[in-house]
Design a protein around this motif. Structure first.
Motif, PDB file in Angstrom:
ATOM      1  N   TYR A  45       0.826  -1.211   0.000  1.00 20.35           N
ATOM      2  CA  TYR A  45       0.000   0.000   0.000  1.00 20.35           C
ATOM      3  C   TYR A  45       0.865   1.268   0.000  1.00 20.35           C
ATOM      4  O   TYR A  45       0.682   2.158  -0.838  1.00 20.35           O
ATOM      5  CB  TYR A  45      -0.923  -0.027   1.216  1.00 20.35           C
ATOM      6  CG  TYR A  45      -1.627   1.259   1.522  1.00 20.35           C
ATOM      7  CD1 TYR A  45      -2.602   1.780   0.663  1.00 20.35           C
ATOM      8  CD2 TYR A  45      -1.341   1.961   2.687  1.00 20.35           C
ATOM      9  CE1 TYR A  45      -3.257   2.961   0.968  1.00 20.35           C
ATOM     10  CE2 TYR A  45      -2.000   3.141   2.992  1.00 20.35           C
ATOM     11  CZ  TYR A  45      -2.952   3.638   2.129  1.00 20.35           C
ATOM     12  OH  TYR A  45      -3.598   4.807   2.433  1.00 20.35           O
ATOM     13  N   VAL A  46       1.821   1.354   0.916  1.00 20.45           N
ATOM     14  CA  VAL A  46       2.625   2.574   1.018  1.00 20.45           C
ATOM     15  C   VAL A  46       3.492   2.757  -0.227  1.00 20.45           C
ATOM     16  O   VAL A  46       3.669   3.884  -0.711  1.00 20.45           O
ATOM     17  CB  VAL A  46       3.448   2.604   2.333  1.00 20.45           C
ATOM     18  CG1 VAL A  46       4.623   1.653   2.309  1.00 20.45           C
ATOM     19  CG2 VAL A  46       3.892   4.018   2.665  1.00 20.45           C
ATOM     20  N   ALA A  47       3.986   1.651  -0.798  1.00 22.50           N
ATOM     21  CA  ALA A  47       4.778   1.743  -2.031  1.00 22.50           C
ATOM     22  C   ALA A  47       3.898   2.189  -3.197  1.00 22.50           C
ATOM     23  O   ALA A  47       4.325   3.007  -4.030  1.00 22.50           O
ATOM     24  CB  ALA A  47       5.433   0.404  -2.333  1.00 22.50           C
ATOM     25  N   ARG A  48       2.678   1.679  -3.259  1.00 23.44           N
ATOM     26  CA  ARG A  48       1.766   2.071  -4.343  1.00 23.44           C
ATOM     27  C   ARG A  48       1.484   3.572  -4.282  1.00 23.44           C
ATOM     28  O   ARG A  48       1.494   4.265  -5.300  1.00 23.44           O
ATOM     29  CB  ARG A  48       0.447   1.292  -4.259  1.00 23.44           C
ATOM     30  CG  ARG A  48      -0.565   1.715  -5.339  1.00 23.44           C
ATOM     31  CD  ARG A  48      -1.837   0.889  -5.296  1.00 23.44           C
ATOM     32  NE  ARG A  48      -2.582   0.972  -4.066  1.00 23.44           N
ATOM     33  CZ  ARG A  48      -3.434   1.974  -3.749  1.00 23.44           C
ATOM     34  NH1 ARG A  48      -3.610   2.996  -4.575  1.00 23.44           N
ATOM     35  NH2 ARG A  48      -4.107   1.947  -2.615  1.00 23.44           N
ATOM     36  N   LEU A  49       1.248   4.092  -3.076  1.00 23.88           N
ATOM     37  CA  LEU A  49       0.961   5.521  -2.941  1.00 23.88           C
ATOM     38  C   LEU A  49       2.157   6.383  -3.342  1.00 23.88           C
ATOM     39  O   LEU A  49       1.989   7.389  -4.039  1.00 23.88           O
ATOM     40  CB  LEU A  49       0.524   5.854  -1.519  1.00 23.88           C
ATOM     41  CG  LEU A  49      -0.845   5.358  -1.097  1.00 23.88           C
ATOM     42  CD1 LEU A  49      -1.170   5.839   0.309  1.00 23.88           C
ATOM     43  CD2 LEU A  49      -1.926   5.782  -2.063  1.00 23.88           C
ATOM     44  N   ALA A  50       3.344   6.014  -2.910  1.00 19.77           N
ATOM     45  CA  ALA A  50       4.535   6.796  -3.273  1.00 19.77           C
ATOM     46  C   ALA A  50       4.704   6.822  -4.785  1.00 19.77           C
ATOM     47  O   ALA A  50       4.966   7.877  -5.376  1.00 19.77           O
ATOM     48  CB  ALA A  50       5.776   6.214  -2.592  1.00 19.77           C
TER      49      ALA A  50
END
Length: 190
Positions: A45-50
């Motif tokens: 999730y956090v990688a997708r947002l970045a």
């Protein structure tokens, strides 16, 4: 030393951290849907947002320079704690964090026309036991409102942190060591 970049972030902390390592950057405003998809792990999730923020910024400026996007989340028991929506939500978060350790995940992505590089840094942060008075007093400072997990380690929330294992700057919002390496690698391969 570093390439000229654009930063797709409204975070003043990320701007300060980039300035700290002498990165020359402009700002690009992006609007990315930050909803968590039910099947995503916190790290995905956090990688997708970045990556989504960096790509949205790159598209907005027509890939004229590489664009950096970043996102930070707080995770306890595999549950993501976002920014508190109100005092009750904040109190719930602080009670979850009180007297135990949690993870702070910060992903950084750099997107250019024909290239994407990214990384994710996970830091373990441990809180001391918090009293109801601690929680109420901290809410009243106003600091928790725009912070993932409801606290800022670089501000008054730092008094709750008994120790960390990992990158302090990643908890603030941008892992400086990994960001430095990401930008150096980008420049060397340009």
């Amino acid at each position: 030393m570093y390439p000229e970049i654009a930063l797709a972030s409204a975070s003043p902390r990320r701007r300060e951290l980039l300035q700290q390592i002498a990165v020359s950057f402009s700002l690009v405003q992006v609007n990315v849907d930050e909803r968590h998809l039910g099947n995503e792990s916190p790290q995905v999730y956090v990688a997708r947002l970045a990556n989504a923020k960096a790509l949205a910024g790159a598209e907005k400026i027509k890939f004229s320079v590489p664009v950096m996007g970043a996102d930070t989340i707080v995770v306890v028991d595999q549950h993501i704690l976002g920014k508190p929506v109100d005092q009750a939500d904040f109190s719930r978060m602080m009670q979850l964090l009180s007297g135990r350790c949690h993870q702070v995940m910060t992903a950084v992505a750099l997107v250019g026309q024909h290239r994407t590089d990214d990384c994710c840094v996970i830091t373990e942060v441990c809180f001391r036991e918090l009293s109801a008075a601690d929680i109420t007093a901290y809410w009243q400072t106003g600091e928790p409102l725009d912070k993932a997990g409801g606290y800022g380690i670089q501000g008054q929330g730092g008094r709750f942190v008994s120790h960390i294992s990992g990158s302090y700057s990643a908890v603030v919002g941008l892992p400086l060591c990994e960001t430095d390496l990401l930008l150096r690698n980008w420049q060397e391969q340009a």
